[in-house]
Design an enzyme around this catalytic site. Structure first.
Site, PDB file in Angstrom:
ATOM      1  N   GLU A  16      30.321  28.800   6.067  1.00 33.10           N
ATOM      2  CA  GLU A  16      29.220  27.954   6.507  1.00 33.10           C
ATOM      3  C   GLU A  16      28.984  26.814   5.521  1.00 33.10           C
ATOM      4  OE1 GLU A  16      24.367  28.177   7.177  1.00 33.10           O
ATOM      5  OE2 GLU A  16      25.535  30.031   7.102  1.00 33.10           O
ATOM      6  N   ILE A  26      22.008  30.836  16.258  1.00 30.52           N
ATOM      7  CA  ILE A  26      21.660  31.932  15.366  1.00 30.52           C
ATOM      8  C   ILE A  26      20.273  31.672  14.788  1.00 30.52           C
ATOM      9  CG2 ILE A  26      22.856  30.872  13.387  1.00 30.52           C
ATOM     10  CD1 ILE A  26      23.545  33.822  12.541  1.00 30.52           C
ATOM     11  N   ALA A  27      19.439  32.704  14.785  1.00 30.47           N
ATOM     12  CA  ALA A  27      18.043  32.571  14.362  1.00 30.47           C
ATOM     13  C   ALA A  27      17.809  33.401  13.105  1.00 30.47           C
ATOM     14  CB  ALA A  27      17.103  33.005  15.484  1.00 30.47           C
ATOM     15  N   HIS A  70      24.385  -3.199   3.633  1.00 29.18           N
ATOM     16  CA  HIS A  70      24.108  -3.732   4.969  1.00 29.18           C
ATOM     17  C   HIS A  70      22.844  -4.597   4.989  1.00 29.18           C
ATOM     18  CE1 HIS A  70      27.010  -0.741   6.385  1.00 29.18           C
ATOM     19  NE2 HIS A  70      26.916  -1.238   7.600  1.00 29.18           N
TER      20      HIS A  70
END
Length: 385
Positions: free
Chosen positions: A248, A124-125, A344
């Protein structure tokens, strides 16, 4: 606490997805990151697995499910091992809702069967250079031909996920001039065939994260788009776009939560194995407290997304609810993942470790689907402020 948002069907699906990821994704993921996209063959395998057809009605080759919870399972399982399915999330979570709700019967018959199999991938643009979150400011135009048979599309789009490999792109464009009193009026959605003359894929954008998701610039120069490829009614596109925003944004919230949960798992495993000054890193009080804080944040995120999932399935998730879920989870995930990377040490900065990929991948969640600043504005408006 026992999680109740998923049932036995969801958990059986989870195991299927987990096995698929282990055999078809993890062994090749570093190679896909280096090349900047997943192979097209992966999409066909996902189609064969039934992933693209979960929410597609049976008459078009799908399973006819209506719950978004299966998509949530996919997000969680991908994040669990620090991978993704490339642009397929846009294909199913963003494009499909528009096709299901606004395509006419002829269009559904024409598009959905190949959508399900992965033979026709979609994107989708919306976003254009210089517009960002201001969709009403788009300048791409589509003018109806004099004989009324086709539109002539001109303009450019950017940040289009899946744009390199897509076969059809839902292009948002102006089909009538800007009305100063209502800039949202006059926007339409055309489902454009990417093999059309004048359609061009520009740069494949070099992103900070999401390396396997092809993201591109698109341009349209006098592209002829048949009127039969207009999605829904002309001029109603902005309304269509806002209708799908809650789902969305919930999808983004789910991804952020899943990434944060995965980060805690990666950090816990790492500090348990890593020794420093003759002791495991996990034995230090600071490590325990940091991970305890992260775990409580993840628990809170899980409660938010689970409640939102139930609300979406009940058709009760409001735009403000979704904005709140997205704002909270994406901002919190950023803090959690940063803390987990810190545990980490230097290895957390190396992309061979999944925590580094999560750190880069999660940054965009506070930008796409509406920035955190936009989410705050939506929430404040819902409060009457």
């Amino acid at each position: 606490m026992r999680r109740t948002v998923f049932n036995e069907d969801h958990e059986a699906f989870r195991q299927t997805i987990r096995d698929f990821i282990a055999s078809e994704v993890v062994p090749y993921y570093s190679e896909w990151e280096a090349q900047g996209y997943v192979p097209r063959d992966l999409y066909k395998k996902l189609g064969e697995l039934g992933v693209f057809g979960i929410e597609v009605p049976e008459e078009y080759g799908g399973a006819g499910e209506t719950s978004f919870k299966f998509s949530a399972v996919i997000s969680e399982e991908c994040a669990r091992v620090g991978v993704s399915f490339g642009g397929s999330g846009v294909h199913t979570a963003l494009c499909l809702p528009y096709l299901l709700k606004y395509a006419n019967e002829e269009q559904k018959q024409r598009w959905l069967p190949s959508f399900v199999t992965g033979e026709m991938m979609t994107a989708i643009a919306m976003t254009e250079p210089g517009t960002g979150s201001d969709l009403a400011g788009m300048k791409t135009t589509a003018k109806l031909s004099e004989d009324g048979t086709h539109y002539v599309l001109n303009g450019a789009k950017t940040f289009i996920t899946g744009g390199v490999q897509a076969d059809r792109v839902l292009v948002c464009c102006r089909t009538s001039p800007v009305d100063p009193d209502d800039r949202r009026n006059g926007i339409s959605i055309l489902v454009v065939d990417t093999t059309s003359e004048g359609y061009a894929v520009g740069r494949t954008l070099d992103k900070l994260g999401l390396k396997t998701s092809d993201t591109a610039e698109l341009s349209f120069t006098d592209v002829r788009v048949p009127v039969a490829d207009l999605l829904g009614e002309e001029g109603k596109g902005f309304t269509y776009l806002t209708h799908n925003l809650p789902q969305e944004r919930l999808g983004i919230a789910l991804g952020a939560y899943a990434q944060a949960a995965a980060a805690v798992g990666f950090a816990q495993e790492y500090v348990s194995d890593r020794t420093v000054f003759g002791r495991s890193v996990a034995s230090f009080q600071n490590t325990k407290f940091v991970l305890a804080d992260c775990k409580s944040d993840v628990d809170a995120m899980q409660a938010v997304v689970d409640r939102a999932l139930d609300a979406l399935d009940a058709d009760e998730l409001t735009p403000a609810d979704a904005a709140s879920a997205k704002l909270f989870t994406t901002e919190t995930a950023a803090r959690v993942i940063d803390k987990c990377l810190q545990l980490h040490g230097g290895y957390g900065y190396m992309r061979e470790y999944p925590i580094a990929r999560l750190y880069a991948d999660t940054r965009v969640t506070r930008i796409y689907g509406g920035t955190s600043e936009v989410m705050r504005s939506i929430i404040a408006k819902s409060m009457g402020l």
